[in-house]
Scaffold this active site. Structure first.
Site, PDB file in Angstrom:
ATOM      1  N   ASP A   1     -10.356   7.363   4.681  1.00  0.00           N
ATOM      2  CA  ASP A   1      -9.761   6.630   3.546  1.00  0.00           C
ATOM      3  C   ASP A   1     -10.550   5.343   3.274  1.00  0.00           C
ATOM      4  O   ASP A   1      -9.961   4.292   3.047  1.00  0.00           O
ATOM      5  CB  ASP A   1      -8.289   6.304   3.856  1.00  0.00           C
ATOM      6  CG  ASP A   1      -7.512   5.951   2.580  1.00  0.00           C
ATOM      7  OD1 ASP A   1      -7.984   6.313   1.487  1.00  0.00           O
ATOM      8  OD2 ASP A   1      -6.463   5.304   2.681  1.00  0.00           O
TER       9      ASP A   1
ATOM     10  N   GLY B   1       0.822  -1.204   0.000  1.00  0.00           N
ATOM     11  CA  GLY B   1       0.000   0.000   0.000  1.00  0.00           C
ATOM     12  C   GLY B   1       0.851   1.247   0.000  1.00  0.00           C
ATOM     13  O   GLY B   1       2.070   1.195  -0.196  1.00  0.00           O
TER      14      GLY B   1
ATOM     15  N   PHE C   1       1.762   3.089   2.439  1.00  0.00           N
ATOM     16  CA  PHE C   1       2.671   3.226   3.568  1.00  0.00           C
ATOM     17  C   PHE C   1       3.590   2.019   3.733  1.00  0.00           C
ATOM     18  O   PHE C   1       4.369   1.960   4.676  1.00  0.00           O
ATOM     19  CB  PHE C   1       1.884   3.430   4.867  1.00  0.00           C
ATOM     20  CG  PHE C   1       1.223   4.773   4.939  1.00  0.00           C
ATOM     21  CD1 PHE C   1       1.890   5.906   4.532  1.00  0.00           C
ATOM     22  CD2 PHE C   1      -0.080   4.877   5.406  1.00  0.00           C
ATOM     23  CE1 PHE C   1       1.280   7.150   4.612  1.00  0.00           C
ATOM     24  CE2 PHE C   1      -0.686   6.112   5.480  1.00  0.00           C
ATOM     25  CZ  PHE C   1      -0.016   7.257   5.082  1.00  0.00           C
TER      26      PHE C   1
END
Length: 541
Positions: free
Chosen positions: A501, A385, A387
């Site tokens: 999100d 993802g 991060f």
């Protein structure tokens, strides 16, 4: 790209519609057989899959209530089976005058009727038969007064004398509410004008206290005016029920005569030309018309000097009383202020220590996690993802886990990392992914979550091979789960949380295709009742 956005838009729209429509559906009353032998209500609080653990626990509980191995002579059963999302809570109640064998037979048949008619496999339902009632739920139901749903069942025979009937039901309700923790039941009859009789019974589930039982029955009694159109009938609720008829409908051993106090008639007006009744002893008769009133008594007012002295004394007492009240008020306010301030400081200290304790209990050793993921091998990588990457692992005790390894240049600093740890650790809901712990070592930052085998929703929406698994029933379950998770975050958790999100890739699916909302790195806390907020950065996808 356009089609994927449209699909996500329709899923979001369905979630909003589900939240708006669901409360209205839950208010509808149940359904009955043609002869009203059975009435039932299947509530849409959740759906189980036939053959799953919840279904298995439900069948075991309902079978145990009607089993000859379950012995009690008071006709009340309450039990719970399973854990977490597979936990079933159930209550069964038989009429207080029937035998144990009749009770078991009624519960056995009622369970069959309930399961046959709740064809969408709802996780909460109730069935009423004439001699018994059974209900189950995935929510806590023990010791809680539940007045909805309500079912009115009129009979075919006339049985109304409002004054006598209301008094009879009120007396029986008091008797039932005063019952013990094994039985709250009362039955009897009263005689109306002409020698006719009205028979009635009332009953509460004995897990209620006296006040809740009384409240439930009073509400039911108040509805008999609109219930049954001048006929006998039943008012059925999860926590209590009542019935009244013109003939005996319960066991004669439970019958008793209830004396209804006769209403006191109004005093008749005196006829014209008759003398009024003599005055009571110690009272002064009113003067007759045309006669002079008695002379007033002599004025015995005090002299001016004495009156002035009394007035000064009265003023002094008033001034002293006002000063005392003001002093006590100021002193109490100061004490209250310091006490509240001291308590606030103590609460802040407790919260800080609680966060430190929580953080310590969730921290994992880095070597343990590296070993569990086979040194973060590519073979164990589940995805990547914004991060960092997510790896599958297995702890020494055999428990599967998902490890989110934040990249060193991900842009998520210590503040975002601690935000996700402390935030998710306080969230407990079946539609939110569960945080097991975290790990900090030098520049390594790891989040350890429960392992969800079916990956994320976007793999099913956008993958042609997996898309066929999204039939309407599965989509409906996913939509409902996401809605419940968002409702928990916005309304029901101890902290109001805005996810920031929410997208298909952040919705994980377990082996039963139950959705779990994940990735709280961008989440933001709001205070209770706050409806707006401002941010200086762009968030979300």
């Amino acid at each position: 790209m356009g089609s994927s956005r449209s699909l996500f838009f329709f899923i979001t729209l369905a979630i909003i519609i589900l939240n708006l429509v669901a409360p209205a559906i839950s208010q509808y009353d149940g359904m009955c057989t043609e002869r009203t032998d059975y009435c039932w209500k299947c509530s849409d609080t959740g759906i189980y899959t036939p053959g799953d653990k919840y279904h298995e626990n439900l069948n075991s509980l309902l079978s145990s209530f009607s089993s000859s191995n379950t012995q009690n002579n008071y006709g009340f059963y309450n039990s719970s089976l399973g854990q977490d999302q597979n936990q079933v809570n159930a209550i069964a109640l038989c009429r207080g005058d029937i035998s144990e064998d009749s009770c078991h037979a009624c519960l056995n048949k009622s369970a069959d009727v309930l399961l046959q008619n709740c064809t969408r496999h709802q996780k909460e339902a109730i069935v009423w038969a004439e001699p018994c009632m059974a209900r189950y739920s995935n929510n806590l139901i023990f010791g809680i007064e539940q007045v909805d749903p309500v079912q009115h069942v009129p009979s075919e025979k006339y049985a109304r004398n409002d004054l006598v009937l209301t008094s009879l039901l009120a007396i029986l309700s008091d008797r039932a509410a005063s019952g013990d923790s094994l039985k709250k039941f009362a039955a009897g009859h009263a005689t109306v004008s002409g020698g006719e009789k009205i028979y009635a019974l009332v009953q509460c589930t004995p897990d209620l206290d006296k006040q809740n039982c009384s409240n439930c029955l009073k509400q039911s009694v108040s509805e008999i005016q609109t219930c049954c159109g001048g006929k006998g009938g039943r008012v059925l609720r999860p926590s209590c029920n009542l019935r009244y008829e013109a003939g005996l409908f319960f066991e004669s051993t439970a019958n008793s005569l209830v004396d209804i106090p006769a209403p006191v008639p109004p005093a008749p007006a005196p006829e014209e030309g008759t003398a009024p009744p003599p005055p009571e002893e110690g009272t002064t008769p009113a003067p007759e018309e045309g006669t002079a009133p008695p002379p007033p008594e002599e004025d015995t007012a005090p002299a001016p000097e004495e009156a002035k002295k009394k007035s000064n004394t009265k003023q002094t007492v008033i001034i002293i009383a006002v000063v005392l009240v003001v002093f006590v008020t100021i002193f109490s306010s100061i004490c209250f202020f310091y006490r509240v301030r001291k308590r606030r400081v103590k609460l802040e200290q407790d919260e800080n220590s609680e966060e430190v304790s929580l953080g310590d209990s969730l921290q994992y050793d880095f070597e343990t996690i590296r070993s569990a993921t086979d040194d973060f091998s590519d073979a164990n990588m589940l995805g990547r993802g914004g991060f960092g990457a997510v790896y599958k692992g297995r702890l020494l005790n055999g428990q599967p886990i998902a490890v989110k390894r934040l990249s060193k240049n991900s842009g998520q600093g210590d503040r975002e990392f601690k935000n996700e740890v402390m935030l998710v650790a306080q969230l407990q809901h079946r539609n939110l992914v569960r945080l097991l712990g975290f790990c900090l070592k030098a520049e390594e930052r790891l989040l350890i979550y429960e392992y969800v085998p079916n990956t994320s929703l976007d793999h099913f929406i956008f993958d042609p091979n997996n898309h066929e698994h999204l039939d309407w029933e599965t989509c409906y379950k996913i939509i409902g789960g996401i809605a419940r998770g968002i409702l928990y975050l916005h309304e029901d958790s101890r902290l109001r949380i805005i996810h920031h999100d929410l997208k298909a890739s952040n919705i994980l699916l377990d082996k039963y295709m139950n959705p779990k909302i994940a990735d709280f790195g961008m989440a933001r806390l709001f205070v209770i009742d706050q409806t707006q907020g401002h941010t200086r950065t762009v968030r979300g996808t």
